[in-house]
Design a protein around this motif. Structure first.
Motif, PDB file in Angstrom:
ATOM      1  N   ARG A 185       0.823  -1.221   0.000  1.00 28.50           N
ATOM      2  CA  ARG A 185       0.000   0.000   0.000  1.00 28.50           C
ATOM      3  C   ARG A 185       0.852   1.263   0.000  1.00 28.50           C
ATOM      4  N   PHE A 186       1.886   1.269   0.846  1.00 30.02           N
ATOM      5  CA  PHE A 186       2.689   2.477   1.011  1.00 30.02           C
ATOM      6  C   PHE A 186       4.087   2.372   0.400  1.00 30.02           C
ATOM      7  N   GLY A 187       4.474   1.165  -0.020  1.00 28.53           N
ATOM      8  CA  GLY A 187       5.834   0.964  -0.502  1.00 28.53           C
ATOM      9  C   GLY A 187       6.725   0.507   0.638  1.00 28.53           C
ATOM     10  N   PRO A 188       7.689  -0.393   0.380  1.00 27.80           N
ATOM     11  CA  PRO A 188       8.514  -0.973   1.451  1.00 27.80           C
ATOM     12  C   PRO A 188       9.435   0.024   2.148  1.00 27.80           C
ATOM     13  N   LYS A 189       9.820   1.108   1.456  1.00 29.59           N
ATOM     14  CA  LYS A 189      10.784   2.044   2.044  1.00 29.59           C
ATOM     15  C   LYS A 189      10.289   2.578   3.382  1.00 29.59           C
ATOM     16  N   TRP A 190       9.053   3.060   3.416  1.00 26.84           N
ATOM     17  CA  TRP A 190       8.547   3.684   4.644  1.00 26.84           C
ATOM     18  C   TRP A 190       8.299   2.658   5.730  1.00 26.84           C
ATOM     19  N   ILE A 191       7.998   1.430   5.347  1.00 25.69           N
ATOM     20  CA  ILE A 191       7.831   0.369   6.347  1.00 25.69           C
ATOM     21  C   ILE A 191       9.177   0.045   6.991  1.00 25.69           C
ATOM     22  N   VAL A 192      10.231   0.000   6.163  1.00 27.26           N
ATOM     23  CA  VAL A 192      11.580  -0.247   6.673  1.00 27.26           C
ATOM     24  C   VAL A 192      12.003   0.864   7.635  1.00 27.26           C
ATOM     25  N   THR A 193      11.797   2.105   7.221  1.00 27.37           N
ATOM     26  CA  THR A 193      12.187   3.240   8.064  1.00 27.37           C
ATOM     27  C   THR A 193      11.416   3.236   9.383  1.00 27.37           C
ATOM     28  N   ALA A 194      10.107   2.970   9.305  1.00 27.34           N
ATOM     29  CA  ALA A 194       9.291   2.928  10.522  1.00 27.34           C
ATOM     30  C   ALA A 194       9.753   1.811  11.454  1.00 27.34           C
ATOM     31  N   GLY A 195      10.061   0.642  10.877  1.00 23.22           N
ATOM     32  CA  GLY A 195      10.502  -0.482  11.694  1.00 23.22           C
ATOM     33  C   GLY A 195      11.805  -0.200  12.414  1.00 23.22           C
ATOM     34  N   MET A 196      12.775   0.366  11.693  1.00 23.30           N
ATOM     35  CA  MET A 196      14.067   0.643  12.322  1.00 23.30           C
ATOM     36  C   MET A 196      13.964   1.781  13.332  1.00 23.30           C
ATOM     37  N   THR A 197      13.040   2.685  13.125  1.00 26.26           N
ATOM     38  CA  THR A 197      12.808   3.737  14.121  1.00 26.26           C
ATOM     39  C   THR A 197      12.284   3.134  15.416  1.00 26.26           C
ATOM     40  N   LEU A 198      11.350   2.175  15.302  1.00 21.68           N
ATOM     41  CA  LEU A 198      10.844   1.486  16.491  1.00 21.68           C
ATOM     42  C   LEU A 198      11.963   0.716  17.194  1.00 21.68           C
ATOM     43  N   GLU A 199      12.819   0.061  16.421  1.00 15.69           N
ATOM     44  CA  GLU A 199      13.951  -0.658  17.010  1.00 15.69           C
ATOM     45  C   GLU A 199      14.855   0.288  17.800  1.00 15.69           C
ATOM     46  N   ALA A 200      15.164   1.438  17.193  1.00 11.38           N
ATOM     47  CA  ALA A 200      16.047   2.403  17.851  1.00 11.38           C
ATOM     48  C   ALA A 200      15.421   2.915  19.142  1.00 11.38           C
ATOM     49  N   ILE A 201      14.121   3.222  19.104  1.00 13.82           N
ATOM     50  CA  ILE A 201      13.421   3.699  20.309  1.00 13.82           C
ATOM     51  C   ILE A 201      13.491   2.643  21.405  1.00 13.82           C
TER      52      ILE A 201
END
Length: 652
Positions: free
Chosen positions: A373-389
Motif C-alpha cells: 500500500r505504502f511501498g517498502p521504504k517507509w515500512i523499513v524506516t518505521a521499523g528501524m525507528t521502532l527498534e532504535a526507540i
C-alpha cells in the motif's frame, strides 16, 4: 533468451526486476505455500544453529573437558565458514540451478548435524561445524533467490513478511531451545544438533516435490577461479578478525593464539585480528579491482559491480550492514545481563524474549501488506525507528533493581520494529535488480549482514567489556568494604576480563564476609556495561534508519511511470541525499566527541584502553579523533558537493 532456464510456476519468464510484480493479487497458491513452508523451515534451522549452541557450550566443555578458548571455536567456526562462502554460492546457484544448490546445501547441513550430534571430542565437533557452515552458505542465498523467483506482485510482499518473521523469531528461539535441551531430563546438548535432522529431511522432501528448478545460465560465463579465491580468503580474513578481536586483541595482542601448529605470541607488536582485518580489506579491494577489469574485458564477473547502479540495491546493502551491527548484538548483551545480574537460567532467559518473538511473528506478515500500500521504504524506516526507540529505552530501564517484566513492553516494540524492517529491507534489495541476478543479490545481502553482525557484536562486546572494567574498577576504588589485598586483586582481574562468561559461585565464596559487597560491584558493572552496549546498538540502528531514507520506494517508482516528473525534481532529490549524508556525518562526529570526552574524564577507561588498545588513546585524547574525522569527512563532502554542482552545470 541468453541462456535463461525458468519454469512457469516458479518465477517470471522474462528478465527484469520482477516483470510480474505489477500483479495486484495477494493470493498465494497451495503449491507456493508449500514452497514457502520448505524455505522457512530451512531458514529456521540455519538461523537457530547460530545461537542454539551458545547455551549448550557449558555442558559441551564439561563433557569434552576443554577450556573456554577452544570452546569459542564451536560458535566462531560456523559463523566464519558461513559468512565466507555466501557470495560465492549465491553466484553459483544462479549458474547451476537454485533448487540443486539448495538441496545440496541442506543435505550437507544435515550431515554436519549428524557428525556434531555423535561427536566424541572437540576435533569431531569442529569438523561437523565446518560442514554445517558450508551447507548453510549454499542453502541460505538459495532460499531468497527461490522466494524472489516464485512469488510475484503483492503476494511477494506477504511471502517476504513470513520469511522475515521466521528469521527474526528463529534467532530468538535458538537460546530457548538450547536452554531446554541442556536443562531438561531425557535430553542432552546433542539434541541442539539432532533437532536439525528431522526438520532438514522434511525440507528436502518438500523441496524435491514442490520447488521447480530456476537458473540463469550465461553462455559468456566461465568459472572465475581468481575471483573465488580472493572473495573467499578476503571474507574469511575479515570475519576472523571481527570475531576474534575481542578475545585476542583489536590492536595489541591480548593473549597468545595457537591452532594446528600456527601460533601468534602476545609479545608481537600488533594483534593477529588486526593483521587479519587489514589482509581481508586488501584482498577484498583486489577482488573489486579484478572483477571490474574482468567486466571491462567482456567476461562475466563473479559479482557484477554494475548492480550497484540500482539505488535500491546500493543503499539497501549499506542499510543492511549498518542495521545488522545493532540488531544481532542486542539479544546477546541482554541475555548476558539476564543470566548474571538477574540470575535467570539459560532457558528462562530465552523465555524472556518470547514477547519479542511473538511480536515479530505478528508484524512481519503485516509489513508485507503495508508495503503493497505504502511501498517498502517507509515500512523499513518505521521499523528501524521502532527498534532504535526500544534500544534507547532499554539503555535507560535496565538496572539491578528493576524487575524483568519491565522489559516486556519494550521487547514487544523491538520485535515489531524487527518484523517491519527485516523482511521488507531484504525484499527491497532483491527487487531492485534483475531476477536473473537473484542468487548474487541474495548472497550479497546475506554476506553484508553477516559482516555487519560480526563487526557489530565485536564492537558492542568491546563497549560492554570496557564499561564493565571502567565502572567496576571505579566502584572497587570507592568501596568501603574491608577487602584484603588479594581479594582486591582478584576482583580487579575479574573486572578486567569483562565477566562475559558469567559469575562463578565458587569465585564469590572466596570473598567470605565481603561476598555481598563483591557481588554488588560486579552487578553494578555488568548493568552499566549492558546499558552502554544497548545504547551503542541503538546508535547503529538509528544510523540505519537514516540511511534507509536514501532507498527509492518501488511503489513510488511504479506510480511515476504514469505521470510526467518535472526535471527540476532531480536537484531536489540530490539535495535530499546530501542533507541525509551530512546529517549522518554530523551525528558520527558528535558521537566521537562524546566518546573522547568520556575518555578524558574517566581514569579507569584510560587505564583499560592503555592496557588493551593503547594507540586508540592517541585519537581519543585531546579530541584528535573527532578533529581528524571532521577534517577528512568535511573535505570529502565538499569535494562531492563541488563535483555534483559541476555535473549539474554541465547538464544545464
Amino acid at each position: 533468451m541468453s541462456g535463461e532456464s525458468q519454469s512457469k510456476s516458479s518465477g517470471p519468464a522474462s528478465g527484469g526486476a520482477g516483470p510480474a510484480s505489477a500483479t495486484s493479487s495477494t493470493k498465494i497458491e497451495p503449491k507456493q505455500l508449500l514452497i514457502l513452508l520448505v524455505l522457512s523451515l530451512s531458514l529456521a534451522i540455519i538461523v537457530i544453529d547460530a545461537t542454539i549452541v551458545i547455551v549448550a557450550q557449558y555442558r559441551i566443555s564439561q563433557d569434552f573437558k576443554i577450556n573456554l578458548k577452544n570452546l569459542e571455536w564451536i560458535t566462531s567456526l560456523y559463523s566464519l565458514v558461513f559468512g565466507s562462502f555466501l557470495l560465492t554460492w549465491g553466484k553459483l546457484s544462479d549458474e547451476f540451478g537454485r533448487k540443486r544448490i539448495f538441496i545440496s546445501g541442506i543435505s550437507l547441513f544435515i550431515a554436519g548435524s549428524i557428525i556434531d550430534g555423535f561427536s566424541q571430542d572437540l576435533t569431531q565437533i569442529l569438523v561437523g561445524r565446518v560442514i554445517q557452515g558450508f551447507g548453510a552458505a549454499m542453502a541460505s542465498p538459495s532460499t531468497l533467490s527461490i522466494l524472489t523467483t516464485t512469488f510475484t506482485g503483492k503476494a511477494r510482499g506477504v511471502a517476504f513478511g513470513i520469511w522475515g518473521a521466521t528469521a527474526g523469531a528463529a534467532a530468538v528461539l535458538g537460546p530457548v531451545l538450547g536452554g531446554y535441551f541442556t536443562s531438561t531430563a531425557g535430553f542432552t546438548w546433542r539434541w541442539a544438533f539432532f533437532i536439525n535432522i528431522p526438520i532438514g529431511i522434511v525440507a528436502l522432501v518438500g523441496a524435491a516435490f514442490a520447488i521447480k528448478e530456476t537458473r540463469f545460465k550465461d553462455p559468456k560465463y566461465s568459472t572465475d577461479y581468481p575471483g573465488l579465491i580472493l572473495i573467499t580468503v578476503g571474507l574469511s580474513s575479515l570475519l576472523f578478525g571481527f570475531i576474534e578481536a575481542q578475545t585476542y586483541g583489536w590492536i595489541v595482542p591480548a593473549t597468545d593464539f595457537a591452532v594446528v601448529g600456527f601460533s601468534w605470541s602476545a609479545s608481537n607488536p600488533v594483534s593477529l585480528p588486526l593483521v587479519s582485518i587489514m589482509t581481508g580489506l586488501v584482498l577484498l579491494a583486489g577482488f573489486a579491482l579484478y572483477e571490474v577489469r574482468r567486466l571491462r574485458r567482456g567476461k562475466v564477473p563473479l559479482f557484477d559491480f554494475s548492480l550497484l547502479k540500482f539505488k535500491g540495491f546500493r543503499y539497501g546493502l549499506f542499510t543492511v550492514t549498518i542495521v545488522a551491527m545493532g540488531e544481532f548484538g542486542a539479544v546477546f548483551i541482554i541475555s548476558i545481563f539476564l543470566q548474571t545480574v538477574k540470575g535467570l537460567s539459560a532457558f528462562n532467559a530465552g523465555l524472556t524474549f518470547l514477547p519479542m518473538a511473538i511480536s515479530v511473528f505478528i508484524f512481519a506478515p503485516v509489513a508485507g501488506l503495508l508495503a503493497t500500500r505504502f511501498g517498502p521504504k517507509w515500512i523499513v524506516t518505521a521499523g528501524m525507528t521502532l527498534e532504535a526507540i526500544a534500544l534507547f529505552s532499554l539503555s535507560q530501564i535496565i538496572s539491578v533493581d528493576n524487575p524483568v517484566y519491565y522489559l516486556y513492553p519494550i521487547l514487544v516494540i523491538y520485535g515489531a520494529g524487527v518484523g517491519l524492517a527485516i523482511s521488507q529491507l531484504t525484499s527491497t534489495v532483491l527487487l531492485s535488480i534483475p531476477w536473473q541476478k537473484a542468487g548474487v543479490g541474495s548472497g550479497a545481502n546475506n554476506t553484508v549482514r553477516q559482516i555487519g553482525s560480526a563487526f557489530g557484536i565485536a564492537v558492542i562486546g568491546a563497549v560492554l567489556v570496557a564499561q564493565i572494567s571502567a565502572v567496576g574498577l571505579a566502584k572497587l576504588a570507592a568501596s568501603t568494604a574491608s577487602f584484603t589485598m588479594l581479594q582486591r586483586a582478584m576482583l580487579a582481574a575479574a573486572l578486567n576480563s569483562g565477566l562475559t562468561g558469567g559469575i562463578d559461585p565458587s569465585f564469590i565464596t572466596l570473598f567470605g564476609a565481603n561476598a555481598s559487597a563483591a557481588v554488588s560491584i560486579l552487578y553494578d558493572a555488568i548493568t552499566q556495561g549492558t546499558r552502554w552496549a544497548a545504547f551503542t546498538a541503538g546508535i547503529f540502528v538509528s544510523l540505519g534508519a537514516i540511511s534507509s531514507l536514501l532507498i527509492p520506494n518501488p511503489r513510488s517508482a511504479q506510480a511515476a511511470k504514469a505521470t510526467v516528473v518535472p526535471r527540476a525534481s532531480r536537484p531536489e532529490a540530490s539535495r535530499a541525499v546530501s542533507t541525509i549524508i551530512i546529517g549522518q556525518f554530523a551525528i558520527t562526529v558528535g558521537l566521537l566527541v562524546a566518546i573522547s570526552d568520556e575518555y578524558q574524564s574517566n581514569y579507569f577507561m584510560q587505564q583499560w584502553i592503555s592496557q588493551n588498545s593503547s594507540p586508540l588513546g592517541f585519537f581519543l585524547a585531546g579530541y584528535v579523533g573527532p578533529a581528524l574525522a571532521t577534517i577528512v569527512g568535511g573535505v570529502l563532502i565538499l569535494w562531492k558537493l563541488a563535483l555534483a554542482r559541476r555535473q549539474s552545470d554541465a547538464k544545464a
